[in-house]
Design a protein around this motif. Sequence first.
Motif, PDB file in Angstrom:
ATOM      1  N   LEU A 354     -32.463 -35.691 -30.709  1.00  0.00           N
ATOM      2  CA  LEU A 354     -32.663 -34.265 -30.931  1.00  0.00           C
ATOM      3  C   LEU A 354     -33.081 -33.597 -29.621  1.00  0.00           C
ATOM      4  CD1 LEU A 354     -34.777 -34.300 -34.227  1.00  0.00           C
ATOM      5  CD2 LEU A 354     -32.291 -34.341 -33.996  1.00  0.00           C
ATOM      6  N   ALA A 355     -32.730 -32.320 -29.485  1.00  0.00           N
ATOM      7  CA  ALA A 355     -33.207 -31.503 -28.365  1.00  0.00           C
ATOM      8  C   ALA A 355     -33.531 -30.119 -28.913  1.00  0.00           C
ATOM      9  CB  ALA A 355     -32.149 -31.407 -27.265  1.00  0.00           C
ATOM     10  N   TRP A 356     -34.753 -29.665 -28.688  1.00  0.00           N
ATOM     11  CA  TRP A 356     -35.176 -28.356 -29.177  1.00  0.00           C
ATOM     12  C   TRP A 356     -36.092 -27.707 -28.140  1.00  0.00           C
ATOM     13  CZ3 TRP A 356     -37.238 -32.954 -30.507  1.00  0.00           C
ATOM     14  CH2 TRP A 356     -38.630 -33.095 -30.557  1.00  0.00           C
ATOM     15  N   PRO A 357     -36.147 -26.378 -28.099  1.00  0.00           N
ATOM     16  CA  PRO A 357     -36.906 -25.687 -27.042  1.00  0.00           C
ATOM     17  C   PRO A 357     -38.409 -25.834 -27.223  1.00  0.00           C
ATOM     18  CG  PRO A 357     -36.001 -24.111 -28.592  1.00  0.00           C
ATOM     19  CD  PRO A 357     -35.429 -25.437 -28.976  1.00  0.00           C
ATOM     20  N   LEU A 358     -39.107 -25.833 -26.086  1.00  0.00           N
ATOM     21  CA  LEU A 358     -40.556 -25.872 -26.128  1.00  0.00           C
ATOM     22  C   LEU A 358     -41.135 -24.517 -26.511  1.00  0.00           C
ATOM     23  CD1 LEU A 358     -39.760 -28.358 -24.294  1.00  0.00           C
ATOM     24  CD2 LEU A 358     -41.959 -28.046 -23.182  1.00  0.00           C
ATOM     25  N   ARG A 359     -40.389 -23.441 -26.162  1.00  0.00           N
ATOM     26  CA  ARG A 359     -40.877 -22.088 -26.397  1.00  0.00           C
ATOM     27  C   ARG A 359     -39.768 -21.207 -26.955  1.00  0.00           C
ATOM     28  NH1 ARG A 359     -43.732 -24.048 -22.080  1.00  0.00           N
ATOM     29  NH2 ARG A 359     -41.804 -24.130 -20.866  1.00  0.00           N
ATOM     30  N   SER A 360     -40.184 -20.148 -27.653  1.00  0.00           N
ATOM     31  CA  SER A 360     -39.255 -19.134 -28.138  1.00  0.00           C
ATOM     32  C   SER A 360     -39.814 -17.772 -27.743  1.00  0.00           C
ATOM     33  CB  SER A 360     -39.089 -19.220 -29.656  1.00  0.00           C
ATOM     34  OG  SER A 360     -38.234 -18.193 -30.127  1.00  0.00           O
ATOM     35  N   PRO A 361     -39.314 -17.195 -26.645  1.00  0.00           N
ATOM     36  CA  PRO A 361     -39.834 -15.906 -26.182  1.00  0.00           C
ATOM     37  C   PRO A 361     -39.309 -14.733 -27.020  1.00  0.00           C
ATOM     38  CG  PRO A 361     -38.754 -17.150 -24.418  1.00  0.00           C
ATOM     39  CD  PRO A 361     -38.354 -17.758 -25.711  1.00  0.00           C
ATOM     40  N   GLU A 362     -40.154 -13.731 -27.196  1.00  0.00           N
ATOM     41  CA  GLU A 362     -39.713 -12.509 -27.864  1.00  0.00           C
ATOM     42  C   GLU A 362     -38.794 -11.701 -26.943  1.00  0.00           C
ATOM     43  OE1 GLU A 362     -40.307 -11.550 -31.007  1.00  0.00           O
ATOM     44  OE2 GLU A 362     -41.339 -13.454 -31.341  1.00  0.00           O
ATOM     45  N   LYS A 363     -39.090 -11.751 -25.631  1.00  0.00           N
ATOM     46  CA  LYS A 363     -38.297 -11.016 -24.664  1.00  0.00           C
ATOM     47  C   LYS A 363     -37.687 -11.980 -23.667  1.00  0.00           C
ATOM     48  CE  LYS A 363     -38.516  -7.375 -21.133  1.00  0.00           C
ATOM     49  NZ  LYS A 363     -39.406  -6.426 -20.412  1.00  0.00           N
ATOM     50  N   ILE A 364     -36.381 -11.859 -23.449  1.00  0.00           N
ATOM     51  CA  ILE A 364     -35.652 -12.748 -22.538  1.00  0.00           C
ATOM     52  C   ILE A 364     -35.418 -12.029 -21.208  1.00  0.00           C
ATOM     53  CG2 ILE A 364     -33.390 -13.789 -22.119  1.00  0.00           C
ATOM     54  CD1 ILE A 364     -35.055 -15.475 -23.875  1.00  0.00           C
ATOM     55  N   THR A 365     -35.697 -12.706 -20.106  1.00  0.00           N
ATOM     56  CA  THR A 365     -35.429 -12.151 -18.782  1.00  0.00           C
ATOM     57  C   THR A 365     -34.212 -12.803 -18.132  1.00  0.00           C
ATOM     58  OG1 THR A 365     -36.934 -13.733 -17.737  1.00  0.00           O
ATOM     59  CG2 THR A 365     -37.867 -11.642 -18.444  1.00  0.00           C
ATOM     60  N   SER A 366     -33.731 -13.916 -18.689  1.00  0.00           N
ATOM     61  CA  SER A 366     -32.570 -14.621 -18.138  1.00  0.00           C
ATOM     62  C   SER A 366     -31.293 -14.188 -18.849  1.00  0.00           C
ATOM     63  CB  SER A 366     -32.745 -16.136 -18.290  1.00  0.00           C
ATOM     64  OG  SER A 366     -33.886 -16.588 -17.609  1.00  0.00           O
ATOM     65  N   PHE A 400     -32.794 -14.564 -27.655  1.00  0.00           N
ATOM     66  CA  PHE A 400     -32.808 -16.028 -27.656  1.00  0.00           C
ATOM     67  C   PHE A 400     -33.124 -16.531 -29.062  1.00  0.00           C
ATOM     68  CE2 PHE A 400     -35.091 -20.096 -27.278  1.00  0.00           C
ATOM     69  CZ  PHE A 400     -34.152 -20.829 -26.590  1.00  0.00           C
ATOM     70  N   TYR A 401     -32.202 -17.240 -29.647  1.00  0.00           N
ATOM     71  CA  TYR A 401     -32.412 -17.853 -30.950  1.00  0.00           C
ATOM     72  C   TYR A 401     -32.603 -19.351 -30.745  1.00  0.00           C
ATOM     73  CZ  TYR A 401     -30.853 -13.455 -32.960  1.00  0.00           C
ATOM     74  OH  TYR A 401     -30.740 -12.131 -33.296  1.00  0.00           O
ATOM     75  N   PRO A 402     -33.801 -19.860 -30.997  1.00  0.00           N
ATOM     76  CA  PRO A 402     -34.035 -21.292 -30.771  1.00  0.00           C
ATOM     77  C   PRO A 402     -33.173 -22.139 -31.691  1.00  0.00           C
ATOM     78  CG  PRO A 402     -35.879 -20.311 -31.961  1.00  0.00           C
ATOM     79  CD  PRO A 402     -34.988 -19.175 -31.548  1.00  0.00           C
ATOM     80  N   ARG A 403     -32.508 -23.111 -31.106  1.00  0.00           N
ATOM     81  CA  ARG A 403     -31.653 -24.022 -31.843  1.00  0.00           C
ATOM     82  C   ARG A 403     -32.145 -25.442 -31.642  1.00  0.00           C
ATOM     83  NH1 ARG A 403     -26.798 -21.272 -32.914  1.00  0.00           N
ATOM     84  NH2 ARG A 403     -25.820 -23.226 -33.546  1.00  0.00           N
ATOM     85  N   ILE A 404     -31.837 -26.289 -32.591  1.00  0.00           N
ATOM     86  CA  ILE A 404     -32.079 -27.717 -32.423  1.00  0.00           C
ATOM     87  C   ILE A 404     -30.712 -28.389 -32.379  1.00  0.00           C
ATOM     88  CG2 ILE A 404     -32.379 -28.136 -34.912  1.00  0.00           C
ATOM     89  CD1 ILE A 404     -34.485 -30.294 -34.053  1.00  0.00           C
ATOM     90  N   PHE A 405     -30.483 -29.137 -31.316  1.00  0.00           N
ATOM     91  CA  PHE A 405     -29.214 -29.840 -31.118  1.00  0.00           C
ATOM     92  C   PHE A 405     -29.405 -31.305 -31.483  1.00  0.00           C
ATOM     93  CE2 PHE A 405     -29.390 -26.273 -28.208  1.00  0.00           C
ATOM     94  CZ  PHE A 405     -28.159 -25.664 -28.381  1.00  0.00           C
ATOM     95  N   PHE A 406     -28.369 -31.915 -32.058  1.00  0.00           N
ATOM     96  CA  PHE A 406     -28.478 -33.334 -32.407  1.00  0.00           C
ATOM     97  C   PHE A 406     -27.215 -34.073 -31.990  1.00  0.00           C
ATOM     98  CE2 PHE A 406     -26.880 -31.214 -36.245  1.00  0.00           C
ATOM     99  CZ  PHE A 406     -25.793 -31.998 -36.602  1.00  0.00           C
TER     100      PHE A 406
END
Length: 640
Positions: A354-366, A400-406
Amino acid sequence: MSAEKRQVWLVDLAFIDPVIGGGGSTFGHRNKMNSNDLRNFPLPLAQIPKSQPKKDSAEERALVNKFARIHLELMKKIGVDTVLYDMLPVPDYDPTKPLDSWNTPFARFPLFLDRLKIAGELGLKMAIFADVANLSSRYPKRRVLTVDEWIKVLDSALKMSANHSAYQQVNGLPLLVHFGTDSFYENIDAPDKTAPLPDCGWREILAGLRKKEQRFYFVADIRPSRIDWMWDDIADGAYLFSPSGPTEFLVEYQRHTMKRLKKIPFFWSVSSGNMREGKHYTQPDFGRIHAIYDAAIRAGVSTMILTTWNDLNEDHDIWPSCNKGSELLEIFRFYNRWFKSGRMPEIEEEKIVLAWPLRSPEKITSFSGQLWSRLLPESPGSKIITEAAPPYNVYRKEQFYPRIFFWSLLKKPRTLELCGRKYALPVGVYFGSCVFDLGRNPKRIPVTARVSGDTIELPAIQRVPVEFKDGGLEHRYFDLLRKPACNLLTGRRLDVANAAAAKGKLLRDGKRVKLQFQLNPGKHNWVFLRSSLPENAVPRDARFVKISYRGELPSGLKAEMVFQQKPSDESYVCTLPPPGREFQTRLIPLNHFKPASWNAGLKQRIPTPGEIRYVNFGAGGTPERAGSAELEVKELVFLQ
């Protein structure tokens, strides 16, 4: 290209070392930024001295080479044939003076010479990977080399290294790879901005090297353009360095560029993903890796270039690290075997990564590379692009919508539950992803996985206001089928560690262990199940502790786990969620443990797995009332 002749090359950045600084960290990567997911860091695969050796000393060089050997062995294990050592050019190099750490054609070039010897002993090859410019403490304003400076640097470096038996030869010529060669879209780093496109001076550099009777096989980093065919008469080979490129970009542009070059080979590249804080990101979709390897095999590609081994700064590293462990190493080993043989490899060990983000920001700068739009027409003979539409200008800002990849590799089918959905994982390779429900918790998004009936609570995604300012978009990797590296309940000496105010006892029930204790109200109670470990019982690349526990704790007490590296000397603590009546299984990153209050002055802010000698699990605090309490543990293991 026949499968037997296919090769895998790997880019290794000289300026990010597994021990000596790099990646924004201090010696040994033990600074405060390494704790609690603030910064990824390489895992300590061997013992690191407590203090840093003197700069440029024999001791420092020996330490660097010790870890170089470990990492080169890992590279070979995953199927790498040639290591491309990415070094920053030094324009002030004086070839009339002796070579040392300062007077050198490339930064860290003396270490490249050391690595050549080590690589030869391991059966690996190496080659120079010349970076485009020098932005470092030596050249803080970024130094771009002229044509004459490049000739001097490359000529000197090849003279000192190319005759070594471990130096990679292509068609009988020493391999020389460059990054950022193409100036079609921007010439900020061009050797000669007035020279013709697409190379802006590299024709003159290569001609100058040949006048010095220098032999080489030059591979240029190029960009698809209406004149990319001109590289046929400039370089000996070409590739596209684009770790941030989304799947369609890398598959289609590499395929089209390969067809347009008629005289020289085009080598493909692949990366695990990319994240440059405040600039752009490409999420680490396992399907992206699969698609690129599959397309390269179908296209008859001779060489695959992995980008990169250790670029922590842009998050496309695959080496053993705190966030990623060895999961990407094993995935790339699988695909490298497939690439070289042309056949899907036999399954040696089952995996569900599995791979999932450590953070989910409300505002994206990238900017996101996922919103790539196709610029290449499919009809043959048509213009590929125009000057006004550069192929890498494909990023857009989006929520940014956090996803979990498998990614699974199985000998028999299994069921995986993620994000409230069930996935039937078949035999063989399978991959996918799902979007998390953001929920209503303003601080965190729970991450839960269930495999064939077993549920585990994974480290949560932290919700933050602004990306970059409050942390980047790095991802954490974990193999749900990974076997324990060290079991703390079986084959260990277990006892009870008591504070004066509390008394406890242990009871065994098969493989389970119960900790029962009497409470002393109004005073600090501290009672723990303690597992004693021999030296080096915990692997140095351990990343997690997994625990399955239940119980009831009265008000005033909290569940805690404490690591002791030396009894009463170096202790690290982590507070756990309150236990319930049913067993809950949790995965806790080791870098979430912080120096205990009685060890607040520790310089080392994170525990060192190989030095942990005691693991304590229990309760601490000041209960309001007298009575008894109980904790029960059925699993307590370290995982890599």
